[in-house]
Design a protein around this motif. Structure first.
Motif, PDB file in Angstrom:
ATOM      1  N   SER A  33       5.455  11.796 -13.340  1.00  0.00           N
ATOM      2  CA  SER A  33       5.622  10.674 -14.266  1.00  0.00           C
ATOM      3  C   SER A  33       6.897  10.816 -15.102  1.00  0.00           C
ATOM      4  CB  SER A  33       4.396  10.590 -15.179  1.00  0.00           C
ATOM      5  OG  SER A  33       4.562   9.579 -16.133  1.00  0.00           O
ATOM      6  N   ILE A  34       7.110  11.987 -15.666  1.00  0.00           N
ATOM      7  CA  ILE A  34       8.284  12.208 -16.532  1.00  0.00           C
ATOM      8  C   ILE A  34       9.580  12.143 -15.718  1.00  0.00           C
ATOM      9  CG2 ILE A  34       9.461  13.885 -18.027  1.00  0.00           C
ATOM     10  CD1 ILE A  34       7.034  12.638 -19.405  1.00  0.00           C
ATOM     11  N   VAL A  35       9.600  12.761 -14.549  1.00  0.00           N
ATOM     12  CA  VAL A  35      10.805  12.731 -13.712  1.00  0.00           C
ATOM     13  C   VAL A  35      11.128  11.291 -13.317  1.00  0.00           C
ATOM     14  CG1 VAL A  35      11.770  13.406 -11.471  1.00  0.00           C
ATOM     15  CG2 VAL A  35      10.646  15.116 -12.912  1.00  0.00           C
ATOM     16  N   ARG A  36      10.125  10.521 -12.897  1.00  0.00           N
ATOM     17  CA  ARG A  36      10.346   9.115 -12.552  1.00  0.00           C
ATOM     18  C   ARG A  36      10.912   8.343 -13.742  1.00  0.00           C
ATOM     19  NH1 ARG A  36       8.139   4.708 -13.759  1.00  0.00           N
ATOM     20  NH2 ARG A  36       6.264   5.642 -14.631  1.00  0.00           N
ATOM     21  N   HIS A  37      10.329   8.560 -14.907  1.00  0.00           N
ATOM     22  CA  HIS A  37      10.784   7.870 -16.123  1.00  0.00           C
ATOM     23  C   HIS A  37      12.224   8.243 -16.462  1.00  0.00           C
ATOM     24  CE1 HIS A  37      10.645   6.071 -20.095  1.00  0.00           C
ATOM     25  NE2 HIS A  37      11.114   7.211 -20.578  1.00  0.00           N
ATOM     26  N   GLY A  43      19.100   4.979 -14.442  1.00  0.00           N
ATOM     27  CA  GLY A  43      19.433   3.875 -13.555  1.00  0.00           C
ATOM     28  C   GLY A  43      18.943   4.029 -12.123  1.00  0.00           C
ATOM     29  N   HIS A  44      18.054   4.970 -11.881  1.00  0.00           N
ATOM     30  CA  HIS A  44      17.524   5.194 -10.533  1.00  0.00           C
ATOM     31  C   HIS A  44      16.041   4.845 -10.501  1.00  0.00           C
ATOM     32  CE1 HIS A  44      21.187   7.382  -9.522  1.00  0.00           C
ATOM     33  NE2 HIS A  44      21.010   8.111 -10.616  1.00  0.00           N
ATOM     34  N   GLU A  45      15.710   3.697  -9.934  1.00  0.00           N
ATOM     35  CA  GLU A  45      14.302   3.336  -9.759  1.00  0.00           C
ATOM     36  C   GLU A  45      13.818   4.030  -8.493  1.00  0.00           C
ATOM     37  OE1 GLU A  45      12.423   1.791 -11.970  1.00  0.00           O
ATOM     38  OE2 GLU A  45      14.235   1.738 -13.213  1.00  0.00           O
ATOM     39  N   ILE A  46      12.866   4.938  -8.654  1.00  0.00           N
ATOM     40  CA  ILE A  46      12.449   5.773  -7.543  1.00  0.00           C
ATOM     41  C   ILE A  46      10.966   6.105  -7.667  1.00  0.00           C
ATOM     42  CG2 ILE A  46      13.216   7.855  -8.744  1.00  0.00           C
ATOM     43  CD1 ILE A  46      14.065   9.008  -6.028  1.00  0.00           C
ATOM     44  N   VAL A  47      10.269   6.063  -6.569  1.00  0.00           N
ATOM     45  CA  VAL A  47       8.860   6.456  -6.540  1.00  0.00           C
ATOM     46  C   VAL A  47       8.812   7.966  -6.340  1.00  0.00           C
ATOM     47  CG1 VAL A  47       6.676   6.250  -5.300  1.00  0.00           C
ATOM     48  CG2 VAL A  47       8.123   4.234  -5.616  1.00  0.00           C
ATOM     49  N   CYS A  68      17.950  11.698  -3.303  1.00  0.00           N
ATOM     50  CA  CYS A  68      16.713  12.390  -2.955  1.00  0.00           C
ATOM     51  C   CYS A  68      16.426  13.416  -4.051  1.00  0.00           C
ATOM     52  CB  CYS A  68      16.879  13.083  -1.609  1.00  0.00           C
ATOM     53  SG  CYS A  68      15.477  14.088  -1.132  1.00  0.00           S
ATOM     54  N   VAL A  69      15.200  13.449  -4.527  1.00  0.00           N
ATOM     55  CA  VAL A  69      14.781  14.384  -5.564  1.00  0.00           C
ATOM     56  C   VAL A  69      13.716  15.299  -4.975  1.00  0.00           C
ATOM     57  CG1 VAL A  69      13.744  14.608  -7.849  1.00  0.00           C
ATOM     58  CG2 VAL A  69      15.227  12.667  -7.344  1.00  0.00           C
ATOM     59  N   LEU A  70      13.955  16.608  -5.083  1.00  0.00           N
ATOM     60  CA  LEU A  70      13.005  17.617  -4.624  1.00  0.00           C
ATOM     61  C   LEU A  70      12.715  18.532  -5.798  1.00  0.00           C
ATOM     62  CD1 LEU A  70      14.856  18.728  -1.380  1.00  0.00           C
ATOM     63  CD2 LEU A  70      12.916  17.193  -1.476  1.00  0.00           C
TER      64      LEU A  70
END
Length: 140
Positions: A33-37, A43-47, A68-70
């Motif tokens: 949740s925090i990383v997405r927020h 400026g990166h809308e990401i699931v 890409c976020v890992l």
């Protein structure tokens, strides 16, 4: 008396295991949740979800066309979390390159970042954060 004592110990251990499992799941959900927020603020809308493959599990994974976020989530994070994350990145690079994008951001979400983690994360450009903010800011 001995069997009764063993039963009591078993019940207590079961409660401890359930509590630990709940804490682990809570921090992983919080991390996603925090990383997405935070990415949204950048400026990166990401699931963000988890990534589970036969040889690895990442608590944090998300991708857009370019990014890409890992990442990993841990209540207390030291160098072992960073090393494990880099090992998992190598596995993804070798076996699942289609999951990666031109820009890869490695992230560690933690409540307590150990000093050696902070130092190494700064050198390697790994984003370290907790709910209240960045510990090591992501590279632009």
């Amino acid at each position: 008396d001995f069997n009764r004592m063993l039963d009591m110990i078993d019940r207590r251990l079961t409660r401890v295991e359930r509590t630990l499992e709940k804490l682990t799941l809570d921090i992983e959900e919080e991390a996603r949740s925090i990383v997405r927020h935070r990415l949204g603020e950048m400026g990166h809308e990401i699931v963000i979800s988890s990534l589970i493959k036969p040889e690895l599990e990442l608590n944090i994974y998300g991708a857009t066309d370019e990014l890409c976020v890992l990442g990993e989530a841990s209540v207390r994070a030291g160098l072992s979390v960073l090393r494990d994350l880099k090992r998992k990145l190598r596995i993804v690079e070798e076996r699942y390159p289609e999951l990666l994008r031109p820009r890869v951001v490695l992230v560690i979400y933690t409540s307590l970042a150990m000093p050696e983690l902070i130092e190494e994360a700064k050198k390697e450009g790994i984003w370290v954060l907790k709910a209240t903010g960045d510990i090591v800011a992501p590279r632009a």
